[in-house]
Write a protein that holds these residues in place. Sequence first.
Motif, PDB file in Angstrom:
ATOM      1  N   HIS A  47      27.991  58.705  53.994  1.00  0.00           N
ATOM      2  CA  HIS A  47      29.245  58.354  53.315  1.00  0.00           C
ATOM      3  C   HIS A  47      29.152  58.392  51.788  1.00  0.00           C
ATOM      4  N   PRO A  48      28.061  57.874  51.173  1.00  0.00           N
ATOM      5  CA  PRO A  48      28.003  57.900  49.697  1.00  0.00           C
ATOM      6  C   PRO A  48      28.032  59.308  49.116  1.00  0.00           C
ATOM      7  N   PHE A  49      27.710  60.299  49.948  1.00  0.00           N
ATOM      8  CA  PHE A  49      27.630  61.668  49.437  1.00  0.00           C
ATOM      9  C   PHE A  49      28.886  62.481  49.733  1.00  0.00           C
ATOM     10  N   LEU A  50      29.866  61.886  50.402  1.00  0.00           N
ATOM     11  CA  LEU A  50      31.099  62.593  50.704  1.00  0.00           C
ATOM     12  C   LEU A  50      31.953  62.757  49.452  1.00  0.00           C
ATOM     13  N   ARG A  51      32.765  63.806  49.445  1.00  0.00           N
ATOM     14  CA  ARG A  51      33.647  64.053  48.297  1.00  0.00           C
ATOM     15  C   ARG A  51      34.947  63.255  48.400  1.00  0.00           C
ATOM     16  N   ASN A  52      35.316  62.847  49.623  1.00  0.00           N
ATOM     17  CA  ASN A  52      36.565  62.115  49.835  1.00  0.00           C
ATOM     18  C   ASN A  52      36.285  60.759  50.470  1.00  0.00           C
ATOM     19  N   HIS A  53      36.963  59.723  49.971  1.00  0.00           N
ATOM     20  CA  HIS A  53      36.713  58.355  50.447  1.00  0.00           C
ATOM     21  C   HIS A  53      38.018  57.608  50.709  1.00  0.00           C
ATOM     22  N   TRP A  54      39.057  58.294  51.186  1.00  0.00           N
ATOM     23  CA  TRP A  54      40.350  57.639  51.383  1.00  0.00           C
ATOM     24  C   TRP A  54      40.171  56.320  52.136  1.00  0.00           C
ATOM     25  N   ASP A  55      40.726  55.241  51.578  1.00  0.00           N
ATOM     26  CA  ASP A  55      40.540  53.901  52.141  1.00  0.00           C
ATOM     27  C   ASP A  55      41.897  53.197  52.166  1.00  0.00           C
ATOM     28  N   SER A  56      42.543  53.208  53.332  1.00  0.00           N
ATOM     29  CA  SER A  56      43.885  52.638  53.436  1.00  0.00           C
ATOM     30  C   SER A  56      43.868  51.114  53.382  1.00  0.00           C
ATOM     31  N   LYS A  57      42.815  50.490  53.851  1.00  0.00           N
ATOM     32  CA  LYS A  57      42.733  49.027  53.798  1.00  0.00           C
ATOM     33  C   LYS A  57      42.715  48.553  52.356  1.00  0.00           C
ATOM     34  N   SER A  58      41.907  49.181  51.534  1.00  0.00           N
ATOM     35  CA  SER A  58      41.853  48.801  50.120  1.00  0.00           C
ATOM     36  C   SER A  58      43.178  49.076  49.427  1.00  0.00           C
ATOM     37  N   ALA A  59      43.813  50.211  49.787  1.00  0.00           N
ATOM     38  CA  ALA A  59      45.101  50.546  49.175  1.00  0.00           C
ATOM     39  C   ALA A  59      46.175  49.531  49.555  1.00  0.00           C
ATOM     40  N   LEU A  60      46.176  49.064  50.790  1.00  0.00           N
ATOM     41  CA  LEU A  60      47.145  48.041  51.200  1.00  0.00           C
ATOM     42  C   LEU A  60      46.960  46.762  50.394  1.00  0.00           C
ATOM     43  N   ARG A  61      45.723  46.402  50.107  1.00  0.00           N
ATOM     44  CA  ARG A  61      45.473  45.199  49.288  1.00  0.00           C
ATOM     45  C   ARG A  61      46.003  45.396  47.877  1.00  0.00           C
ATOM     46  N   GLU A  62      45.847  46.607  47.330  1.00  0.00           N
ATOM     47  CA  GLU A  62      46.397  46.884  45.995  1.00  0.00           C
ATOM     48  C   GLU A  62      47.920  46.791  46.009  1.00  0.00           C
ATOM     49  N   ILE A  63      48.531  47.297  47.078  1.00  0.00           N
ATOM     50  CA  ILE A  63      49.992  47.244  47.202  1.00  0.00           C
ATOM     51  C   ILE A  63      50.460  45.792  47.224  1.00  0.00           C
ATOM     52  N   ALA A  64      49.765  44.956  48.010  1.00  0.00           N
ATOM     53  CA  ALA A  64      50.162  43.548  48.131  1.00  0.00           C
ATOM     54  C   ALA A  64      49.981  42.791  46.823  1.00  0.00           C
ATOM     55  N   ASN A  65      49.015  43.205  46.009  1.00  0.00           N
ATOM     56  CA  ASN A  65      48.731  42.507  44.757  1.00  0.00           C
ATOM     57  C   ASN A  65      49.584  42.999  43.588  1.00  0.00           C
ATOM     58  N   ALA A  66      50.365  44.053  43.808  1.00  0.00           N
ATOM     59  CA  ALA A  66      51.219  44.582  42.742  1.00  0.00           C
ATOM     60  C   ALA A  66      52.365  43.620  42.466  1.00  0.00           C
ATOM     61  N   SER A  67      52.943  43.730  41.282  1.00  0.00           N
ATOM     62  CA  SER A  67      54.001  42.812  40.879  1.00  0.00           C
ATOM     63  C   SER A  67      55.327  43.117  41.568  1.00  0.00           C
ATOM     64  N   CYS A  68      55.531  44.369  42.013  1.00  0.00           N
ATOM     65  CA  CYS A  68      56.793  44.720  42.665  1.00  0.00           C
ATOM     66  C   CYS A  68      56.714  44.481  44.174  1.00  0.00           C
ATOM     67  N   ARG A  69      57.865  44.534  44.808  1.00  0.00           N
ATOM     68  CA  ARG A  69      57.958  44.260  46.234  1.00  0.00           C
ATOM     69  C   ARG A  69      57.197  45.296  47.049  1.00  0.00           C
ATOM     70  N   ALA A  70      56.421  44.841  48.040  1.00  0.00           N
ATOM     71  CA  ALA A  70      55.677  45.756  48.900  1.00  0.00           C
ATOM     72  C   ALA A  70      56.634  46.475  49.842  1.00  0.00           C
ATOM     73  N   PRO A  71      56.389  47.757  50.128  1.00  0.00           N
ATOM     74  CA  PRO A  71      57.267  48.485  51.045  1.00  0.00           C
ATOM     75  C   PRO A  71      57.078  48.014  52.487  1.00  0.00           C
ATOM     76  N   ASN A  72      58.128  48.154  53.298  1.00  0.00           N
ATOM     77  CA  ASN A  72      58.002  47.917  54.727  1.00  0.00           C
ATOM     78  C   ASN A  72      57.051  48.949  55.322  1.00  0.00           C
TER      79      ASN A  72
END
Length: 309
Positions: free
Chosen positions: A223-248
Amino acid sequence: MPSMPPFSRSEKIEDYAVQCLPVIWREVRTKAADGIDIALAIGEIEATHQPPILEKDHAAATKNRRKHIIVVYFHGNGGSVPPRLPGLSSVLKLLQSSTPNSPRYTFVALSYRGFWTSRGRPSERGISLDASAALRYVNERFASDPDEEPSIVLWGQSIGAGVATSAAAAANSSSSSVPIKDAAVASKSIPIRGLLLETPFTSVKAMLLAIYPQKWLPYRYLHPFLRNHWDSKSALREIANASCRAPNLLILQAGNDELVPSTHSIELESVARELNIKTKRIEVNGALHHEAVMKRRGREETVDFLKGI
């Protein structure tokens, strides 16, 4: 895999036009922040006639503007945009209504760099720039109509679900605003109200472990050597922590998915609910990885979700 199946880069929208009717698709071009030229496919059903607004009715019309839902679609790993247009059109057909002042729906399908007619070579950083460019195009094209109230839904399939969650996180973050040329348009940035994840996985690392569960195999440790690391769990946490309303959030899980374990959709639902993101997960019985929206249940759930935005 931009060139799989063979000749996917030379496919044309016209090859699928009859299957898409009455939805009309057209190709437009835009540029990512690094100058790479990318393609977008824009699909709509020709709008029914809207009666002209009389001056005395202008105040009421301004107060009750027509809803405009723009769905930005992020495709999976193989193939190109044109073969996906008939499936997207089947959803758009079900959304169409002749009721006066009914919502307008526009679909915008992004072709990542290196795919279809887009230039460049694909990478996680580059595709993230492409996603931002698609959202910038949508804002510049659709934000300024005074008679409409626009909203954006991001729809990602398979690896495209990772692109969609990351794009939503970037767009909703106050430190990651999408650059827009027109300052007047920038002040009216269209909100992201929906996030549709079709057959998603939690992260590339988790998929690597799912494909190679045996601890004695070396592949699971790459995994550390892959070129792509898409991480939806981390992205959802960023969405929830944003100041604007989270999308449905709607998660479409394929009941017979031959690629992504069912635990990935279940885990994403759990994370989203913990973050107080309004979430619904649907398991589409009998569907393989690419069939979730082809099946009637998945298509109807998608339509209901979009109508609820």
